[in-house]
Design a protein around this motif. Structure first.
Motif, PDB file in Angstrom:
ATOM      1  N   ALA A   1     -15.076  -8.488   0.767  1.00 51.25           N
ATOM      2  CA  ALA A   1     -14.465  -7.811   0.210  1.00 51.25           C
ATOM      3  C   ALA A   1     -13.879  -6.822   0.335  1.00 51.25           C
ATOM      4  O   ALA A   1     -12.773  -6.338   1.404  1.00 51.25           O
ATOM      5  CB  ALA A   1     -15.188  -7.401  -0.988  1.00 51.25           C
TER       6      ALA A   1
ATOM      7  N   SER B   1      -3.439   3.991   0.166  1.00 48.19           N
ATOM      8  CA  SER B   1      -4.635   3.245  -0.933  1.00 48.19           C
ATOM      9  C   SER B   1      -3.823   2.140  -1.584  1.00 48.19           C
ATOM     10  O   SER B   1      -2.701   1.615  -1.232  1.00 48.19           O
ATOM     11  CB  SER B   1      -4.767   3.858  -2.318  1.00 48.19           C
ATOM     12  OG  SER B   1      -6.169   3.531  -3.330  1.00 48.19           O
ATOM     13  N   SER B   2      -4.253   1.319  -2.146  1.00 47.59           N
ATOM     14  CA  SER B   2      -3.329  -0.198  -2.667  1.00 47.59           C
ATOM     15  C   SER B   2      -2.756  -0.094  -3.864  1.00 47.59           C
ATOM     16  O   SER B   2      -3.777  -0.349  -4.589  1.00 47.59           O
ATOM     17  CB  SER B   2      -4.053  -1.145  -1.928  1.00 47.59           C
ATOM     18  OG  SER B   2      -3.527  -2.427  -3.328  1.00 47.59           O
TER      19      SER B   2
ATOM     20  N   ASP C   1      -3.289 -12.256   7.961  1.00 48.17           N
ATOM     21  CA  ASP C   1      -2.551 -10.558   8.360  1.00 48.17           C
ATOM     22  C   ASP C   1      -4.387 -10.070   7.656  1.00 48.17           C
ATOM     23  O   ASP C   1      -4.048  -8.667   7.458  1.00 48.17           O
ATOM     24  CB  ASP C   1      -2.109 -10.686   6.793  1.00 48.17           C
ATOM     25  CG  ASP C   1      -1.868 -10.815   5.274  1.00 48.17           C
ATOM     26  OD1 ASP C   1      -3.044 -11.483   5.446  1.00 48.17           O
ATOM     27  OD2 ASP C   1      -1.029 -10.405   5.005  1.00 48.17           O
TER      28      ASP C   1
ATOM     29  N   SER D   1       0.869  -1.244  -0.086  1.00 48.72           N
ATOM     30  CA  SER D   1       0.198   0.041   0.093  1.00 48.72           C
ATOM     31  C   SER D   1       0.920   1.316   0.124  1.00 48.72           C
ATOM     32  O   SER D   1       2.095   1.159   0.081  1.00 48.72           O
ATOM     33  CB  SER D   1      -0.529   0.280   1.077  1.00 48.72           C
ATOM     34  OG  SER D   1      -0.024  -0.591   1.959  1.00 48.72           O
TER      35      SER D   1
ATOM     36  N   VAL E   1      -9.577  -9.337  -4.341  1.00 49.77           N
ATOM     37  CA  VAL E   1     -10.117  -8.014  -3.867  1.00 49.77           C
ATOM     38  C   VAL E   1     -11.776  -8.424  -3.915  1.00 49.77           C
ATOM     39  O   VAL E   1     -12.390  -7.720  -2.985  1.00 49.77           O
ATOM     40  CB  VAL E   1      -9.660  -6.097  -4.321  1.00 49.77           C
ATOM     41  CG1 VAL E   1      -8.485  -6.002  -3.917  1.00 49.77           C
ATOM     42  CG2 VAL E   1     -10.306  -6.122  -5.679  1.00 49.77           C
ATOM     43  N   ALA E   2     -12.278  -9.191  -4.142  1.00 50.84           N
ATOM     44  CA  ALA E   2     -13.374  -9.705  -3.242  1.00 50.84           C
ATOM     45  C   ALA E   2     -13.860 -10.759  -2.232  1.00 50.84           C
ATOM     46  O   ALA E   2     -12.976 -11.448  -2.396  1.00 50.84           O
ATOM     47  CB  ALA E   2     -13.628 -10.431  -4.796  1.00 50.84           C
ATOM     48  N   GLY E   3     -14.784 -10.530  -2.327  1.00 50.18           N
ATOM     49  CA  GLY E   3     -15.331 -11.948  -1.572  1.00 50.18           C
ATOM     50  C   GLY E   3     -15.901 -13.075  -2.089  1.00 50.18           C
ATOM     51  O   GLY E   3     -17.172 -13.113  -3.298  1.00 50.18           O
TER      52      GLY E   3
ATOM     53  N   ARG F   1     -10.938  -7.597   2.909  1.00 46.68           N
ATOM     54  CA  ARG F   1      -9.447  -7.381   1.657  1.00 46.68           C
ATOM     55  C   ARG F   1      -8.596  -6.302   1.978  1.00 46.68           C
ATOM     56  O   ARG F   1      -8.487  -6.158   1.068  1.00 46.68           O
ATOM     57  CB  ARG F   1     -10.364  -7.950   0.315  1.00 46.68           C
ATOM     58  CG  ARG F   1     -10.551  -9.695   1.214  1.00 46.68           C
ATOM     59  CD  ARG F   1     -10.851 -10.178  -0.248  1.00 46.68           C
ATOM     60  NE  ARG F   1     -10.243 -11.270   0.433  1.00 46.68           N
ATOM     61  CZ  ARG F   1      -9.739 -12.360  -0.201  1.00 46.68           C
ATOM     62  NH1 ARG F   1     -10.295 -12.121  -1.824  1.00 46.68           N
ATOM     63  NH2 ARG F   1      -9.482 -13.351   0.047  1.00 46.68           N
ATOM     64  N   GLN F   2     -10.316  -5.316   1.272  1.00 47.41           N
ATOM     65  CA  GLN F   2      -9.699  -4.129   0.182  1.00 47.41           C
ATOM     66  C   GLN F   2      -8.742  -3.498   1.566  1.00 47.41           C
ATOM     67  O   GLN F   2      -7.741  -2.175   1.504  1.00 47.41           O
ATOM     68  CB  GLN F   2     -10.775  -3.240  -0.063  1.00 47.41           C
ATOM     69  CG  GLN F   2     -11.446  -3.889  -1.577  1.00 47.41           C
ATOM     70  CD  GLN F   2     -12.304  -3.622  -1.894  1.00 47.41           C
ATOM     71  OE1 GLN F   2     -12.558  -2.956  -1.781  1.00 47.41           O
ATOM     72  NE2 GLN F   2     -13.382  -4.273  -3.127  1.00 47.41           N
TER      73      GLN F   2
ATOM     74  N   GLN G   1      -7.133  -4.514   4.268  1.00 47.32           N
ATOM     75  CA  GLN G   1      -5.534  -4.745   4.320  1.00 47.32           C
ATOM     76  C   GLN G   1      -5.022  -4.446   3.404  1.00 47.32           C
ATOM     77  O   GLN G   1      -3.871  -3.767   3.226  1.00 47.32           O
ATOM     78  CB  GLN G   1      -5.925  -6.284   4.321  1.00 47.32           C
ATOM     79  CG  GLN G   1      -4.426  -6.618   5.275  1.00 47.32           C
ATOM     80  CD  GLN G   1      -3.987  -7.864   3.410  1.00 47.32           C
ATOM     81  OE1 GLN G   1      -4.240  -8.000   2.546  1.00 47.32           O
ATOM     82  NE2 GLN G   1      -2.771  -7.902   3.457  1.00 47.32           N
ATOM     83  N   SER G   2      -5.904  -4.716   2.247  1.00 52.08           N
ATOM     84  CA  SER G   2      -4.202  -4.486   1.255  1.00 52.08           C
ATOM     85  C   SER G   2      -4.048  -2.788   1.436  1.00 52.08           C
ATOM     86  O   SER G   2      -3.541  -2.302  -0.121  1.00 52.08           O
ATOM     87  CB  SER G   2      -5.152  -4.453  -0.698  1.00 52.08           C
ATOM     88  OG  SER G   2      -6.655  -4.180  -0.577  1.00 52.08           O
ATOM     89  N   ALA G   3      -4.709  -1.778   1.305  1.00 45.00           N
ATOM     90  CA  ALA G   3      -4.923  -0.275   1.847  1.00 45.00           C
ATOM     91  C   ALA G   3      -3.901  -0.150   2.975  1.00 45.00           C
ATOM     92  O   ALA G   3      -4.142   0.974   3.180  1.00 45.00           O
ATOM     93  CB  ALA G   3      -6.124   0.031   1.556  1.00 45.00           C
ATOM     94  N   GLY G   4      -3.640  -0.935   3.352  1.00 45.65           N
ATOM     95  CA  GLY G   4      -2.236  -0.641   4.613  1.00 45.65           C
ATOM     96  C   GLY G   4      -3.258  -0.225   5.801  1.00 45.65           C
ATOM     97  O   GLY G   4      -2.468   0.348   6.509  1.00 45.65           O
ATOM     98  N   MET G   5      -4.446  -0.977   5.822  1.00 50.11           N
ATOM     99  CA  MET G   5      -5.793  -0.563   6.728  1.00 50.11           C
ATOM    100  C   MET G   5      -5.250  -1.392   8.648  1.00 50.11           C
ATOM    101  O   MET G   5      -5.364  -1.201   9.181  1.00 50.11           O
ATOM    102  CB  MET G   5      -6.444   0.053   6.795  1.00 50.11           C
ATOM    103  CG  MET G   5      -7.123   1.683   5.465  1.00 50.11           C
ATOM    104  SD  MET G   5      -6.226   3.220   6.658  1.00 50.11           S
ATOM    105  CE  MET G   5      -7.385   3.285   7.832  1.00 50.11           C
TER     106      MET G   5
END
Lengths: 292, 413
Positions: free
Chosen positions: B240, A138-139, B273, A130, A211-213, B243-244, B246-250
């Motif tokens: 989702a 953001s990623s 994670d 990120s 990024v989805a379920g 995961r978003q 986590q991927s945004a570093g939060m």
């Protein structure tokens, strides 16, 4: 750079990500619907198959990039090929029948995946890390999605515009009888075009997998938006899909930020209704007529 | 003997006539002793909610099999009449009518989402069929014909919020919830308990169940800078978010407490994670290491080795069926009113989650609650709260005083 600037940058990034994801999720449908006039209601399930292909192969030890970029599109492309041979080829020119058949197909695919993998949530880890913009973060994966949208756009454009296959495909869609008279086998062109559309949809499924379920029923969440975008865009595969994805993707992200996620969706659907009322042929039917 | 066409017809007529009359002859004496008691079941076994419904079905079957192995109820076997509601509210209404009018069942256990419960509860009220709802929910249902055996916010959210606020070392919270009655009402309870603990809710956002892109939601949370994130997100699409996030570093920046996370098998399927450190509070976790809990998990896994996760949904269903059975035994009858009166007389059952007692005034249960944190794909149970009363519903509902009350009270802030 002040905090207000930061939020504009973030909103811009969110909008770009919304547009890019929507474009990727729609371009396969745009090819199948826009070129072949087949209403593929199993589009959401093609996305789901792509996502499962990535999850299954990544969990089996395959590198995630190979799973997303190679295995998912190939797998769904092959599935598309088989489905075209067994089902779709009997339905060309029969719009209502094709809707009914592909709807049944979507139930079948969901059922098969549920039977094999169970009705639970699956997933793979999001690759890349990120970055932050002031207090926001953001990623990098969002930027990767945007880059992939540009790559797919370029590939579709180049193939359709500059290759022999692209020319034959466009000619066949415009006038299959004439193409056949010139020695082209329309049957084969349809088959390959459908498989290409399915493959691109599989790629989109693979790309959203991190990024989805991921569940057997996940397709339902995407299919309505994909259809609205493709219909809103009109028949031009690239310009139509880009313009509609840009419009709806931006409105969705900015609308959800400024109001609430609920109103964000209301705004998107209202815009779609107004758009289709004013431009029944879609954006490209009015502004980019005859373009790719 | 040769089988000619004529012979065959003659004999098959005789056979079918016997087949038709035989059950009639057999059924008559059986009616008094062995005619099964019918237990209706409405659960989503396919579609989006199947991962919740399937373990509930296994728990229901286990409870009924045990009752029957012990000689049934009042000398009669219990038979399940079950329908798959396919995650579709319309089918709930349709099958509820079918259970009431065609199958004429003696009791119904079922419903998963609060939306499904409110779709079928009036049907069972109207046709006077005893109804058990065995799911944790937002509380407040006050109806003499209905028993709610799952936990309510006073039993879970009340414990979860102060724990999470301590963990967050801060007083501000941001709530994200699913956009239907469960999420809306649970968000109100979250707000109440945050305020009760001296905190402040900065904002509450609701998400329709088909939202898959949480980019702008995450930016909004970052802009608000809360100390704590409270989540009542529901369903596959909403995972989702984690995961978003986590991927945004939060992940790790702002702690998350949830009233829904991990009810299915999210801790097992999401990467550590993504899920490590998320806090939850429920009436049961399959990781509980009491003998009753271990036996319950082993029994279900023995019959169905591929059961995803055995959560409060399954344990409350098992306990709900057993509470009802206790009621029937005590009433000595299957008559609805007699069973209700027996159930109101202070019935309890020692289930996998501990002792569960029915409360007369609310028709809810006093039961244990557990607080846990996700650690390496599993729930690590940190605290046990013994015999917690459904005080949220008790503050608005008193069926001893007002037995004819019939509504769902919604908390006013």
């Amino acid at each position: 750079m002040g905090p207000t600037m930061d939020i504009y940058i973030m909103l811009g990034l969110n909008a770009l990500n919304g547009v890019a994801s929507l474009f990727l999720l729609c371009v396969g449908l745009a090819i199948i619907f826009g070129m072949m006039k087949i209403v593929n209601l199993a589009h959401g399930e093609f996305i789901m198959l792509g996502a499962y292909a990535t999850v299954v192969s990544t969990n089996a030890g395959v590198n995630i990039w190979i799973s997303m970029l190679v295995i998912s599109p190939l797998f769904v492309g092959v599935v598309g090929l088989v489905i075209e041979r067994l089902l779709i080829r009997h339905l060309y020119g029969r719009l209502i029948d094709s809707m009914l058949a592909t709807w049944g197909l979507s139930l079948l695919i969901t059922g098969i995946i549920t039977t094999i993998f169970g009705n639970t949530i699956k997933g793979v880890q999001t690759p890349l890390g990120s970055f932050s913009v002031g207090q926001y973060s953001s990623s990098y994966y969002n930027l990767f999605i945007f880059a992939m949208a540009l790559v797919v756009m370029a590939i579709v454009f180049v193939v359709m515009r500059f290759t022999r296959f692209g020319m034959i495909a466009r000619a066949t869609m415009q006038n299959p009888g004439m193409s056949a008279a010139l020695g082209i086998n329309p049957d084969r062109v349809y088959m390959l075009t459908f498989a290409a559309g399915a493959g691109l949809t599989g790629l989109a499924g693979g790309l959203i997998a991190p990024v989805a379920g991921i569940t057997p029923g996940m397709g339902a969440a995407y299919v309505a938006k994909a259809f609205i975008t493709v219909v809103g865009g009109g028949t031009s595969i690239i310009t139509g899909t880009i313009s509609a994805a840009s419009l709806f993707g931006t409105i969705d992200q900015i609308g959800s930020y400024l109001t609430t996620p609920v109103y964000g969706q209301v705004i998107v659907f209202t815009t779609a209704i107004v758009l289709i009322r004013l431009l029944p042929q879609g954006i490209s039917g009015r502004f980019f007529k005859g373009q790719l | 003997m040769k089988l000619s066409r004529r012979n065959f017809l003659k004999r098959s007529t005789v056979l079918s006539a016997t087949a038709l009359t035989a059950p009639m002859i057999l059924r008559e004496p059986a009616a008094a002793a062995g005619k099964p008691i019918l237990l209706g079941s409405l659960l989503d076994l396919s579609g989006g909610l199947a991962a919740s419904g399937v373990p509930m079905k296994y728990a229901l079957e286990l409870a009924v099999a045990e009752i029957n192995a012990g000689g049934g109820l009042l000398g009669r076997p219990v038979k399940i009449v079950g329908y798959d509601t396919q995650s579709n509210i319309q089918l709930y209404s349709q099958y509820a009518q079918q259970l009431a009018l065609k199958d004429r069942v003696d009791v119904v256990h079922g419903g998963i989402t609060s939306a499904s419960r409110e779709a079928i509860r009036p049907t069972f009220d109207r046709f006077r069929i005893l109804y058990f709802y065995n799911v944790l929910y937002e509380g407040g249902v006050c109806d003499r014909n209905t028993f709610c055996t799952g936990t309510t916010p006073a039993q879970t959210v009340q414990k979860l919020v102060p724990y999470a606020m301590d963990l967050a070392k801060g007083k501000t919270a941001y709530i994200i919830a699913a956009d239907y009655n469960y999420g809306q009402i649970t968000a109100k309870w979250m707000t109440k308990y945050v305020q009760d603990n001296g905190g402040k809710v900065l904002e509450t956002d609701f998400f329709p169940l088909d939202v898959t892109n949480f980019g702008s939601a995450i930016s909004k949370i970052q802009a608000a800078k809360p100390d704590l994130l409270l989540s009542a997100l529901v369903g596959g699409n909403h995972t989702a978010f984690y995961r978003q996030w986590q991927s945004a570093g939060m992940k790790g920046q702002i702690p998350i407490a949830s009233t829904t996370f991990g009810l299915v098998n999210e801790p097992e399927t999401l990467a550590p994670d993504v899920s490590n450190g998320i806090v939850g509070a429920y009436g049961y976790f399959q990781e509980l290491d009491t003998p009753a809990s271990k036996k319950f998990v082993a029994d279900i896994k023995k019959a169905h080795p591929d059961t995803p996760y055995i959560s409060e949904l399954a344990s409350a269903t098992y306990e709900g069926v057993n509470l009802w059975a206790e009621g029937v035994r005590k009433a000595g009858s299957i008559d609805r009113m007699k069973v209700i009166e027996a159930l109101e007389s202070g019935i309890s059952f020692d289930g996998p989650s501990g002792k569960v007692s029915l409360d007369h005034a609310t028709h809810h249960t006093t039961r244990n609650a557990y607080l846990a944190k996700v650690e390496d794909k599993k729930w690590d149970v940190l605290e046990t709260f013994k015999n917690v009363a459904p005080s949220d519903t008790a503050s608005v509902c008193n069926l001893i005083k007002n037995p004819n009350d019939n509504k769902q009270y919604i908390i006013e802030l």
